[in-house]
Design an enzyme around this catalytic site. Structure first.
Site, PDB file in Angstrom:
ATOM      1  N   CYS A 105      51.243  25.788  48.437  1.00 28.91           N
ATOM      2  CA  CYS A 105      52.236  25.642  47.369  1.00 28.91           C
ATOM      3  C   CYS A 105      52.146  24.313  46.642  1.00 28.91           C
ATOM      4  O   CYS A 105      52.966  24.037  45.762  1.00 28.91           O
ATOM      5  CB  CYS A 105      53.647  25.831  47.914  1.00 28.91           C
ATOM      6  SG  CYS A 105      54.121  24.592  49.156  1.00 28.91           S
ATOM      7  N   CYS A 451      72.291  42.820  -6.137  1.00 26.36           N
ATOM      8  CA  CYS A 451      72.141  41.827  -7.200  1.00 26.36           C
ATOM      9  C   CYS A 451      72.204  42.469  -8.582  1.00 26.36           C
ATOM     10  O   CYS A 451      72.687  41.843  -9.531  1.00 26.36           O
ATOM     11  CB  CYS A 451      70.830  41.057  -7.025  1.00 26.36           C
ATOM     12  SG  CYS A 451      69.361  42.097  -7.021  1.00 26.36           S
ATOM     13  N   HIS A 593      64.660  40.637  -7.908  1.00 27.36           N
ATOM     14  CA  HIS A 593      66.010  40.066  -7.986  1.00 27.36           C
ATOM     15  C   HIS A 593      66.480  40.056  -9.432  1.00 27.36           C
ATOM     16  O   HIS A 593      65.750  39.634 -10.335  1.00 27.36           O
ATOM     17  CB  HIS A 593      66.013  38.646  -7.428  1.00 27.36           C
ATOM     18  CG  HIS A 593      67.351  37.988  -7.482  1.00 27.36           C
ATOM     19  ND1 HIS A 593      68.418  38.426  -6.742  1.00 27.36           N
ATOM     20  CD2 HIS A 593      67.799  36.928  -8.211  1.00 27.36           C
ATOM     21  CE1 HIS A 593      69.468  37.660  -6.990  1.00 27.36           C
ATOM     22  NE2 HIS A 593      69.113  36.749  -7.876  1.00 27.36           N
TER      23      HIS A 593
END
Length: 716
Positions: A105, A451, A593
């Protein structure tokens, strides 16, 4: 050397994998090139060879025991000296005295680590309380086997992700799930059964004696297990191949399932919104993209390998892709326009509709009351009032710095720049913009699919379509007058396709399917709208709509993707001319847009004649809207029937019939938009005045402070 020695241990989950595996079967981790000694040393004469200290890849092992540390030659009557080994305080592994870290480990060696007491020649390595067991072939192997069994037996499985955690862990290291209250520390029988059927012990030809298979605790650890009889090498290889073929696929599926479950448990709400937005781009669901944007999600976020694994669609999603990449890949032009619409966040927007919420609500009620449905064969909604929004002329009386702040907060600077500088679409005529005071300003509005509706109400009443009143009227008009609009739309689409050399015919079912899609867009709040909806809105307003827009869709790299088809004039052709107003409104279109294009009030006409006799009072503001582009080409009239389509002179004649047109001294054909402050709606005028008072106060503050300073100087 046995076949067991060929296996390699995963450095993450310690699972022993077959030599052919390049990834761990359990956790899919990559095979490490510099392995740590995790296997027991094998009984072979080749262990005396110093070359074994180096792996096949040429990397040196962390610990390479030699004859001075531990004799590698096994003598039957001699036991190894284990008294000098130290036990790891984390995993209890017995390490060589020269190791400063645990081999298993990698934990740091503690000062004064517990060492095993020396054993007498007549004793065998065993714990207290267990009965003696026969001497094994290699005591080091015995201890290593015991340590691995102890480690496995002491782990507790997570109930959420099934990961086996160390006993000291109070929470799962993978999913952070708390440790169950009644987790057994040393499941003795399970460890024995698992060790008896473990695939890591396939065929041990060199171990002929019976050995201990006990766990890490006391008790009945001395249970004996007899190994299978030895077999030839060919039979062992066949057995290993069959095991890897039969068990490997199941293990991989189980590991994939566990890995996927772990990834899902780690994900947050923002992660799920991002994945839904990615799937929405592929499937054409704009609502999912809007939900991700409204939550504050990053449009530039990239897909990771784990997220691609969850989406489980390799043909559509790749690691590193963003929403913009997906929109380009699947040609989602409407979504691409929404994603690429850059709204400046440096200055907070302050438009009249946001400053005066009480007046805005009253105006919305007036808008709803002004909408009526006409009786007869064409039951379309229409407005009863003619209202046109303009910026007040008092703006010019403000100081330059206050004017700049006002325009930053009420205008969409990005749209204004794109329509003026990047492409000469508006304000390209010096005559119209300067001498005739007809400069157009792009108002800021929401960047969602509403929009178009917002810009229409801004150009007339100066407010948003927050309550979707205009969208509902649009939807009802489309459905109630579907036959009328469908005929115009079908005829226009056929002519438009043929004008580009696309000679094709669609079945009636295909036309109906496309028309149903257009109808569905009108009923969905937030859905982007098309040219047909602009045509219907012209009928609801009972006045023409002029759209000044970019001609091509472009990617974020500047590449042309296709025609926009929005620029042009939309006339209420299905109404009688006597029922409509001739004063148009102007809209701007940029990358999916819409923005309202409004003018500023002027102080009368003086000598601004544009080739027409303007018999109006000084209170009326006239804005000259060009009906040609910067190249002096006439704007297209949308949705004309076959009988109405003709030459350019015939279309110009039609424009003069539906609008008050004239030609300027510079030879520009324009339409006159008329508005009057005195005839405008009083609520709209009151809202604009209250909004402008805030900037007047800003302009008065420096003047007041300067006056105070002058008084102080006089007193001195």
């Amino acid at each position: 050397m046995t076949d067991l020695g060929l296996k390699w241990s995963c450095e993450y989950c310690t699972y022993e994998n077959w030599p052919s595996a390049i990834k761990c079967t359990m956790c899919r981790a990559q095979r490490h090139n510099a392995p740590i000694i995790t296997e027991e040393p094998f009984k072979s004469s080749s262990s005396l060879d110093p070359s074994l200290c180096t792996t096949q890849g040429g990397s040196t092992l962390l610990i390479c025991p030699d004859s001075s540390a531990r004799p590698r030659v096994r003598i039957a009557d001699e036991l190894p000296e284990t008294s000098s080994k130290w036990s790891c305080h984390m995993c209890t592994y017995l390490n060589w005295p020269r190791a400063i870290r645990c081999t298993q480990c990698l934990s740091q060696r503690q000062q004064g680590s517990q060492q095993h007491s020396p054993l007498s020649p007549s004793e065998t390595p065993q714990t207290s309380g267990s009965r003696p067991s026969p001497v094994t072939s290699d005591p080091c192997e015995e201890y290593n086997d015991r340590n691995r069994l102890n480690m496995h037996a002491q782990r507790w499985p997570c109930s959420a992700c099934t990961y086996e955690n160390w006993p000291k862990s109070l929470r799962c290291v993978v999913c952070d799930h708390p440790k169950p209250s009644g987790s057994p520390e040393t499941p003795q029988q399970d460890s024995e059964a698992e060790s008896a059927t473990s695939p890591s012990i396939v065929n041990e030809q060199e171990r002929e004696n019976v050995r201990t298979a006990g766990g890490g605790g006391g008790g009945s650890r001395g249970r004996l297990r007899k190994l299978s009889p030895p077999m030839c090498k060919g039979q062992a290889e066949v057995k290993i191949e069959l095991a890897s073929g039969a068990v490997g696929s199941d293990n991989e599926q189980e590991a994939d399932f566990k890995k996927l479950k772990q990834i899902r448990n780690r994900m947050r709400r923002s992660d799920w919104l991002f994945l839904n937005a990615c799937a929405g781009v592929v499937e054409g669901d704009l609502a999912a993209v809007e939900a991700y944007k409204s939550s504050g999600g990053d449009i530039a976020r990239q897909l990771t390998a784990d997220e691609v694994r969850i989406l489980n669609r390799p043909s559509a999603f790749d690691a590193g892709f963003t929403l913009v990449h997906l929109a380009i890949r699947f040609q989602r032009q409407d979504m691409l326009a929404v994603l690429l619409t850059e709204v400046s966040q440096q200055t907070a927007k302050c438009i009249p509709a946001l400053v005066c919420p009480e007046l805005t609500e009253q105006i919305r009620r007036e808008v709803a009351a002004a909408l009526h449905r006409r009786k007869g064969e064409f039951p379309c909604y229409f407005f009863t009032d003619l209202v046109t929004f303009t910026l007040p002329a008092d703006i010019e009386d403000l100081p330059p710095n206050v004017q700049e702040k006002l325009f930053d907060e009420v205008l969409d600077r990005d749209v204004q720049k794109e329509l003026e500088e990047e492409s000469p679409i508006i304000n390209w005529s010096l005559e119209l913009g300067t001498r005739l005071d007809s400069r157009l300003y792009a108002l800021w509005n929401r960047t969602a699919g509403d929009c178009l509706l917002d810009s229409v109400l801004q150009a007339t009443w100066g407010i948003y379509d927050k309550d979707s009143v205009l969208r509902k009227s649009l939807n009802d008009s489309l459905h109630d007058c579907s036959h009328w609009f469908y005929t115009r739309w079908k005829e226009w689409e056929s002519w438009y396709s043929q004008s580009f050399g696309l000679h094709f015919s669609l079945r009636e079912e295909q036309w109906q399917e496309d028309w149903a899609f257009i109808l569905s867009l009108a009923s969905q709040p937030g859905a982007s709208l098309e040219q047909t909806h602009v045509f219907v809105l012209a009928h609801i307003l009972r006045r023409p709509i002029i759209v000044y827009g970019v001609k091509y869709y472009k990617s974020f790299r500047g590449e042309t993707l296709g025609y926009t088809r929005f620029q042009g004039v939309y006339l209420p052709l299905l109404w009688e001319q006597s029922f409509c107003w001739k004063s148009p409104i102007a809209l701007g279109y940029t990358r999916g847009h819409f923005s309202a294009l409004v003018a500023m009030e002027n102080d009368g006409y003086d000598n601004r004649g544009a080739g027409a006799n303007l018999n109006t009072d000084d209170d009326v503001t006239v804005t000259f809207l060009p009906l040609v582009d910067s190249e002096r080409k006439l704007l297209h009239i949308h949705f004309l029937s076959a009988q109405e389509m003709g030459t350019e002179e015939q279309q110009e004649r039609m424009l003069r019939q539906w609008m008050d047109c004239c030609v300027t001294e510079g030879g520009v054909l324009v339409a006159m938009q008329k508005s009057s402050r005195r005839r405008n709606h009083p609520l709209v005028t009151q809202m604009v005045e209250k909004w402008l008072d805030g900037y007047r106060q800003l302009a008065a503050c420096p003047t007041l402070s300067d006056g105070e300073e002058e008084e102080e100087d006089e007193d001195e």
